[in-house]
Design a protein around this motif. Structure first.
Motif, PDB file in Angstrom:
ATOM      1  N   VAL A 104      42.417  31.698   5.853  1.00 34.20           N
ATOM      2  CA  VAL A 104      43.361  30.686   5.287  1.00 34.20           C
ATOM      3  C   VAL A 104      42.461  29.566   4.921  1.00 34.20           C
ATOM      4  N   ILE A 149      46.547  25.060   3.629  1.00 36.21           N
ATOM      5  CA  ILE A 149      47.909  25.226   4.139  1.00 36.21           C
ATOM      6  C   ILE A 149      48.793  24.487   2.880  1.00 36.21           C
ATOM      7  N   LEU A 154      48.161  29.760   2.662  1.00 34.45           N
ATOM      8  CA  LEU A 154      49.352  29.700   3.608  1.00 34.45           C
ATOM      9  C   LEU A 154      50.278  28.932   3.154  1.00 34.45           C
ATOM     10  N   LYS A 155      51.474  29.740   2.565  1.00 34.83           N
ATOM     11  CA  LYS A 155      52.711  29.200   1.637  1.00 34.83           C
ATOM     12  C   LYS A 155      53.743  28.797   2.579  1.00 34.83           C
ATOM     13  N   HIS A 156      54.001  29.438   3.580  1.00 37.41           N
ATOM     14  CA  HIS A 156      55.156  29.315   4.502  1.00 37.41           C
ATOM     15  C   HIS A 156      54.825  30.165   5.820  1.00 37.41           C
ATOM     16  N   TYR A 157      55.630  29.357   6.808  1.00 32.80           N
ATOM     17  CA  TYR A 157      55.672  30.219   8.260  1.00 32.80           C
ATOM     18  C   TYR A 157      57.037  30.033   8.633  1.00 32.80           C
ATOM     19  N   ALA A 211      54.481  23.918   4.170  1.00 32.18           N
ATOM     20  CA  ALA A 211      54.408  25.177   4.931  1.00 32.18           C
ATOM     21  C   ALA A 211      55.122  25.459   6.223  1.00 32.18           C
ATOM     22  N   PHE A 227      53.632  35.060   8.638  1.00 37.34           N
ATOM     23  CA  PHE A 227      53.119  33.755   7.460  1.00 37.34           C
ATOM     24  C   PHE A 227      53.088  34.435   6.212  1.00 37.34           C
ATOM     25  N   HIS A 228      53.458  33.763   5.353  1.00 37.93           N
ATOM     26  CA  HIS A 228      53.442  33.966   3.823  1.00 37.93           C
ATOM     27  C   HIS A 228      52.162  33.473   3.339  1.00 37.93           C
ATOM     28  N   ILE A 229      50.912  34.483   3.086  1.00 36.02           N
ATOM     29  CA  ILE A 229      49.780  34.000   2.705  1.00 36.02           C
ATOM     30  C   ILE A 229      49.528  34.603   1.244  1.00 36.02           C
ATOM     31  N   GLU A 230      49.032  33.807   0.268  1.00 37.48           N
ATOM     32  CA  GLU A 230      48.622  34.046  -1.156  1.00 37.48           C
ATOM     33  C   GLU A 230      47.081  33.583  -1.362  1.00 37.48           C
ATOM     34  N   ILE A 284      46.465  29.679  13.095  1.00 35.41           N
ATOM     35  CA  ILE A 284      46.646  29.976  11.649  1.00 35.41           C
ATOM     36  C   ILE A 284      45.461  31.242  11.422  1.00 35.41           C
TER      37      ILE A 284
END
Length: 92
Positions: A26, A29, A10-13, A33, A3-6, A22
């Motif tokens: 978070v 989403i 959740l920006k991208h999986y 994503a 996971f790309h989480i900022e 998830i």
């Protein structure tokens, strides 16, 4: 699962799991994503998730099951476009 989480979004999986949980914390989403991930069959959304962005799961053709929480307040346009889950929903 990758996971790309900022800042709780959740920006991208990137991954090939059939069941995706998830992570806690978070709250959103983001846009596309999971776009066109063809391996996901089940998504488990965490408590506290408030928003699913535009086309977040669009094109996830194998997606059949989604576990929602009552905290969800917004689902973006075409968030579940071309998924097995959406196709199984009754009209209206």
């Amino acid at each position: 699962m990758t996971f790309h989480i900022e800042r709780g979004i959740l920006k991208h999986y990137t991954g090939s799991d059939a069941i995706v949980q998830i992570p806690d914390g978070v709250v959103e989403i983001g846009y596309r994503a999971f776009y066109q991930n063809r391996t996901i069959e089940r998504i488990e959304l965490p408590e506290g998730l408030a928003k699913i962005g535009l086309q977040a799961f669009a094109g996830c053709t194998a997606l059949q099951h989604i576990t929602f929480d009552q905290s969800l307040r917004f689902v973006g346009y075409d968030a579940f476009q071309d998924t097995a889950w959406l196709a199984a929903q009754p009209e209206g």
